[in-house]
Motif scaffolding. Structure first.
Motif, PDB file in Angstrom:
ATOM      1  N   GLN A 139       0.814  -1.217   0.000  1.00 32.22           N
ATOM      2  CA  GLN A 139       0.000   0.000   0.000  1.00 32.22           C
ATOM      3  C   GLN A 139       0.847   1.267   0.000  1.00 32.22           C
ATOM      4  OE1 GLN A 139      -3.011   0.950  -1.076  1.00 32.22           O
ATOM      5  NE2 GLN A 139      -3.995  -0.363   0.455  1.00 32.22           N
ATOM      6  N   ARG A 140       1.980   1.222   0.703  1.00 30.07           N
ATOM      7  CA  ARG A 140       2.842   2.399   0.745  1.00 30.07           C
ATOM      8  C   ARG A 140       3.333   2.747  -0.656  1.00 30.07           C
ATOM      9  NH1 ARG A 140       4.741   3.920   5.592  1.00 30.07           N
ATOM     10  NH2 ARG A 140       4.413   1.787   6.350  1.00 30.07           N
ATOM     11  N   GLY A 141       3.765   1.733  -1.398  1.00 29.04           N
ATOM     12  CA  GLY A 141       4.238   1.962  -2.756  1.00 29.04           C
ATOM     13  C   GLY A 141       3.116   2.360  -3.696  1.00 29.04           C
ATOM     14  N   VAL A 142       1.943   1.738  -3.527  1.00 30.18           N
ATOM     15  CA  VAL A 142       0.792   2.065  -4.380  1.00 30.18           C
ATOM     16  C   VAL A 142       0.378   3.523  -4.195  1.00 30.18           C
ATOM     17  CG1 VAL A 142      -1.681   1.634  -4.700  1.00 30.18           C
ATOM     18  CG2 VAL A 142      -0.091  -0.287  -4.580  1.00 30.18           C
ATOM     19  N   ILE A 143       0.313   3.976  -2.947  1.00 35.35           N
ATOM     20  CA  ILE A 143      -0.109   5.354  -2.690  1.00 35.35           C
ATOM     21  C   ILE A 143       0.913   6.354  -3.237  1.00 35.35           C
ATOM     22  CG2 ILE A 143      -0.477   7.047  -0.842  1.00 35.35           C
ATOM     23  CD1 ILE A 143      -1.969   4.888   0.691  1.00 35.35           C
ATOM     24  N   ARG A 144       2.197   6.038  -3.108  1.00 34.88           N
ATOM     25  CA  ARG A 144       3.223   6.937  -3.660  1.00 34.88           C
ATOM     26  C   ARG A 144       3.089   7.053  -5.171  1.00 34.88           C
ATOM     27  NH1 ARG A 144       7.512   5.007   0.013  1.00 34.88           N
ATOM     28  NH2 ARG A 144       7.982   3.431  -1.530  1.00 34.88           N
ATOM     29  N   THR A 145       2.935   5.924  -5.846  1.00 33.49           N
ATOM     30  CA  THR A 145       2.808   5.980  -7.309  1.00 33.49           C
ATOM     31  C   THR A 145       1.484   6.628  -7.706  1.00 33.49           C
ATOM     32  OG1 THR A 145       1.921   3.719  -7.364  1.00 33.49           O
ATOM     33  CG2 THR A 145       4.281   3.976  -7.684  1.00 33.49           C
ATOM     34  N   ASP A 146       0.443   6.429  -6.894  1.00 28.41           N
ATOM     35  CA  ASP A 146      -0.842   7.071  -7.183  1.00 28.41           C
ATOM     36  C   ASP A 146      -0.707   8.590  -7.213  1.00 28.41           C
ATOM     37  OD1 ASP A 146      -2.227   4.750  -7.474  1.00 28.41           O
ATOM     38  OD2 ASP A 146      -3.284   4.853  -5.557  1.00 28.41           O
ATOM     39  N   ALA A 147       0.080   9.148  -6.301  1.00 23.39           N
ATOM     40  CA  ALA A 147       0.261  10.599  -6.273  1.00 23.39           C
ATOM     41  C   ALA A 147       0.879  11.086  -7.582  1.00 23.39           C
ATOM     42  CB  ALA A 147       1.141  10.987  -5.088  1.00 23.39           C
ATOM     43  N   LEU A 148       1.922  10.386  -8.053  1.00 25.23           N
ATOM     44  CA  LEU A 148       2.544  10.727  -9.327  1.00 25.23           C
ATOM     45  C   LEU A 148       1.547  10.597 -10.467  1.00 25.23           C
ATOM     46  CD1 LEU A 148       5.030  11.214 -11.210  1.00 25.23           C
ATOM     47  CD2 LEU A 148       5.400   8.733 -11.131  1.00 25.23           C
ATOM     48  N   GLN A 149       0.791   9.502 -10.477  1.00 25.57           N
ATOM     49  CA  GLN A 149      -0.158   9.254 -11.557  1.00 25.57           C
ATOM     50  C   GLN A 149      -1.297  10.263 -11.557  1.00 25.57           C
ATOM     51  OE1 GLN A 149      -0.692   5.299 -10.214  1.00 25.57           O
ATOM     52  NE2 GLN A 149       0.752   4.401 -11.663  1.00 25.57           N
ATOM     53  N   ALA A 150      -1.768  10.652 -10.374  1.00 25.83           N
ATOM     54  CA  ALA A 150      -2.842  11.641 -10.295  1.00 25.83           C
ATOM     55  C   ALA A 150      -2.400  12.972 -10.894  1.00 25.83           C
ATOM     56  CB  ALA A 150      -3.273  11.831  -8.840  1.00 25.83           C
ATOM     57  N   ILE A 151      -1.182  13.375 -10.589  1.00 25.20           N
ATOM     58  CA  ILE A 151      -0.660  14.636 -11.133  1.00 25.20           C
ATOM     59  C   ILE A 151      -0.556  14.558 -12.654  1.00 25.20           C
ATOM     60  CG2 ILE A 151       1.377  16.125 -11.222  1.00 25.20           C
ATOM     61  CD1 ILE A 151       1.817  15.393  -8.237  1.00 25.20           C
ATOM     62  N   LEU A 152      -0.016  13.456 -13.177  1.00 23.59           N
ATOM     63  CA  LEU A 152       0.143  13.301 -14.630  1.00 23.59           C
ATOM     64  C   LEU A 152      -1.210  13.294 -15.347  1.00 23.59           C
ATOM     65  CD1 LEU A 152       3.010  10.652 -14.866  1.00 23.59           C
ATOM     66  CD2 LEU A 152       3.131  13.064 -15.506  1.00 23.59           C
ATOM     67  N   LEU A 153      -2.178  12.563 -14.797  1.00 23.48           N
ATOM     68  CA  LEU A 153      -3.460  12.481 -15.494  1.00 23.48           C
ATOM     69  C   LEU A 153      -4.217  13.809 -15.434  1.00 23.48           C
ATOM     70  CD1 LEU A 153      -6.355  12.039 -13.668  1.00 23.48           C
ATOM     71  CD2 LEU A 153      -5.067  10.035 -12.946  1.00 23.48           C
ATOM     72  N   LEU A 154      -4.128  14.515 -14.301  1.00 26.11           N
ATOM     73  CA  LEU A 154      -4.820  15.798 -14.191  1.00 26.11           C
ATOM     74  C   LEU A 154      -4.177  16.850 -15.093  1.00 26.11           C
ATOM     75  CD1 LEU A 154      -5.540  15.938 -10.355  1.00 26.11           C
ATOM     76  CD2 LEU A 154      -7.189  15.597 -12.201  1.00 26.11           C
ATOM     77  N   VAL A 155      -2.852  16.883 -15.130  1.00 25.42           N
ATOM     78  CA  VAL A 155      -2.169  17.842 -15.999  1.00 25.42           C
ATOM     79  C   VAL A 155      -2.494  17.558 -17.453  1.00 25.42           C
ATOM     80  CG1 VAL A 155       0.097  18.563 -16.857  1.00 25.42           C
ATOM     81  CG2 VAL A 155      -0.295  18.370 -14.401  1.00 25.42           C
ATOM     82  N   GLY A 156      -2.441  16.293 -17.860  1.00 20.88           N
ATOM     83  CA  GLY A 156      -2.723  15.947 -19.248  1.00 20.88           C
ATOM     84  C   GLY A 156      -4.108  16.365 -19.683  1.00 20.88           C
ATOM     85  N   PHE A 157      -5.114  16.073 -18.883  1.00 21.88           N
ATOM     86  CA  PHE A 157      -6.486  16.389 -19.269  1.00 21.88           C
ATOM     87  C   PHE A 157      -6.807  17.871 -19.101  1.00 21.88           C
ATOM     88  CE2 PHE A 157      -7.115  11.860 -19.368  1.00 21.88           C
ATOM     89  CZ  PHE A 157      -8.137  11.693 -20.291  1.00 21.88           C
ATOM     90  N   LEU A 158      -6.241  18.510 -18.087  1.00 18.48           N
ATOM     91  CA  LEU A 158      -6.480  19.949 -17.924  1.00 18.48           C
ATOM     92  C   LEU A 158      -5.906  20.736 -19.095  1.00 18.48           C
ATOM     93  CD1 LEU A 158      -5.791  20.414 -14.098  1.00 18.48           C
ATOM     94  CD2 LEU A 158      -7.959  20.816 -15.278  1.00 18.48           C
ATOM     95  N   LEU A 159      -4.702  20.372 -19.546  1.00 17.36           N
ATOM     96  CA  LEU A 159      -4.103  21.064 -20.694  1.00 17.36           C
ATOM     97  C   LEU A 159      -4.901  20.818 -21.963  1.00 17.36           C
ATOM     98  CD1 LEU A 159      -0.282  20.454 -20.072  1.00 17.36           C
ATOM     99  CD2 LEU A 159      -1.560  22.590 -19.779  1.00 17.36           C
ATOM    100  N   ALA A 160      -5.309  19.565 -22.188  1.00 15.81           N
ATOM    101  CA  ALA A 160      -6.101  19.250 -23.384  1.00 15.81           C
ATOM    102  C   ALA A 160      -7.457  19.949 -23.333  1.00 15.81           C
ATOM    103  CB  ALA A 160      -6.282  17.739 -23.510  1.00 15.81           C
ATOM    104  N   GLY A 161      -8.078  19.967 -22.152  1.00 16.47           N
ATOM    105  CA  GLY A 161      -9.360  20.644 -22.018  1.00 16.47           C
ATOM    106  C   GLY A 161      -9.239  22.148 -22.227  1.00 16.47           C
TER     107      GLY A 161
END
Length: 446
Positions: free
Chosen positions: A170-192
């Motif tokens: 879970q510790r590793g999953v949550i850390r990678t989730d933070a990175l992934q959340a930032i990448l997905l939000l930036v990608g879609f916010l810029l495209a939008g």
């Protein structure tokens, strides 16, 4: 896209580094599944966003928009409402318990058999949901890279997800989730933002009301019950709440993540409607003929890959942990890692057999909601309530069977009948347990 392929390889390296490093201390099951309850509200919120925004919230909404138009927003809209309700009524209550998983909590309220039943249902359902995320990832890579290169990248990414989940916990999953959340939000916010700037007239002409002839209020109620309840009572929400530092952190995380889901739902629905005549309204923004600038295509592609990866690892760990703790009745951290590898490998292979992302999720929900979520809602919302074990389990099994019938026949009426039956039995079980407690208290007083 050669550049995109290289960036995906770099993304995989980051995924493994963030996911695996520093987890040698998680030798116990509690540490592996809940981080020992040490995660900040900010990390929990980012992890919730990354977990929830997966294949159904991206590629699935694109396909749904072609069927029901702007009402596709409600796939995440009901999730926003459900997550808010989780933070308001459920998160602070269950965080004060000593449970590690959703079935574990249920076992303390309705007995061991209820825990086994819920564990089995969730393990089966979440294995299907994990497969849906891998299916979406495979489809995405085929559409943006194509050919053997896509197959190689898919095998590498899926293998990386399985490896970092099994090794990092879970510790590793949550850390990678933070990175992934930032990448997905930036990608879609810029495209939008590009869509708003480049074609304001087309955006202004889009329908504003998220209801159509194909999706009315009755359909919304059905979706709220069948899908929205999984955000109120769901293993993934529970896992983040159990990982939070305290009850207030758990509530804050849910409240912070909920509006992000709504914003993302608006953006992805808008992009789907602007590209509604394409074969795949979301992924076709990444095609060679797309008007989206190349740099934004790359950012959007990384956002999509992050969305799918961030959901898969959480689902995989939840299923593996529940199999070990609640189905097998053991607490071996090493066995959870092995379960994660086995389930992940099966999910990886499933991508070559199914393409219906929303269908896979609805099939899973039709079993989980009437068999576990609905009857548990009455035990964990507001305060923890004990239930008569036999009555609760009888109702849950009956609800699950009816949900299975609905799944096999394609008739939702059976699923909703299952929800009604299991909910009524749960209320009766709570009442019986309360009466027995009063009688026992009176006898002791006498």
């Amino acid at each position: 896209m050669t550049l995109l392929s290289l960036l995906i390889v770099g993304y995989l390296a980051l995924l493994l580094w963030f996911g695996i490093r520093g987890n040698t201390k998680d030798r116990t099951l509690s540490g592996l599944l809940t981080t020992g309850g040490t995660t900040s509200a900010a990390l929990c919120a980012l992890s919730l966003v990354s977990t929830i925004i997966g294949g159904s919230a991206t590629l699935g909404i694109g396909g749904l928009a072609q069927k029901i138009g702007p009402a596709a927003f409600w796939w995440l809209g009901v999730g926003t409402i459900g997550l808010f309700l989780h933070g308001l009524f459920v998160a602070p209550v269950i965080r004060r318990s000593n449970a590690m998983t959703l079935p574990h909590l249920l076992g303390t309220l309705a007995g061991e058999n209820a825990e086994r039943w819920a564990g089995f249902i969730i393990a089966v359902s979440w294995a299907a949901v994990t497969a849906a995320q891998f299916t979406a990832l495979h489809s995405l890579l085929l559409s943006i890279v194509g050919g053997m290169k896509a197959e190689i990248l898919y095998a590498a990414l899926a293998g990386g997800i399985i490896l970092h989940t099994a090794a990092g916990g879970q510790r590793g999953v949550i850390r990678t989730d933070a990175l992934q959340a930032i990448l997905l939000l930036v990608g879609f916010l810029l495209a939008g933002a590009w869509c708003l700037i480049d074609r304001p007239d087309a955006v202004a002409a889009l329908p504003k009301v998220p209801f159509t002839d194909a999706f009315g209020f009755t359909d919304w109620v059905k979706m709220m019950i069948l899908v929205g309840i999984t955000f109120v009572i769901g293993p993934d929400m529970f896992s983040r709440t159990f990982a939070a530092k305290n009850a207030q952190s758990a509530r804050t995380a849910a409240f912070a993540a909920a509006p992000v889901l709504a914003l993302f739902g608006v953006i992805v629905t808008m992009m789907a409607l602007l590209n509604i005549d394409a074969k795949a309204p979301i992924t076709d923004w990444l095609s060679p003929d797309s008007p989206l600038p190349m740099i934004l295509q790359v950012m959007l592609a990384l956002g999509l890959v992050s969305a799918l990866s961030g959901s898969a690892d959480t689902l995989l760990l939840s299923a593996a942990g529940i199999l070990e703790k609640d189905v097998c009745g053991r607490e071996r951290a090493g066995a959870v890692r092995l379960w994660a590898v086995l389930l992940g490998t099966l999910a990886l292979a499933s991508a070559w057999f199914s393409r219906n992302i929303i269908g896979l999720l609805l099939n899973a929900y039709s079993l989980f909601v009437p068999g576990v979520a609905a009857p548990l809602l009455f035990l964990a919302a507001g305060r923890l309530r004990s239930a008569d074990p036999k009555v609760w389990l009888l109702g849950a099994v009956a609800g699950g069977i009816l949900g299975l019938v609905g799944n096999l026949t394609g008739e939702n009426a059976w699923t909703f009948a299952g929800i009604a039956v299991s909910s009524a039995a749960s209320l009766l079980a709570v009442r019986l347990a309360s009466m027995k407690s009063c009688v026992a208290g009176a006898e002791n007083g006498a």
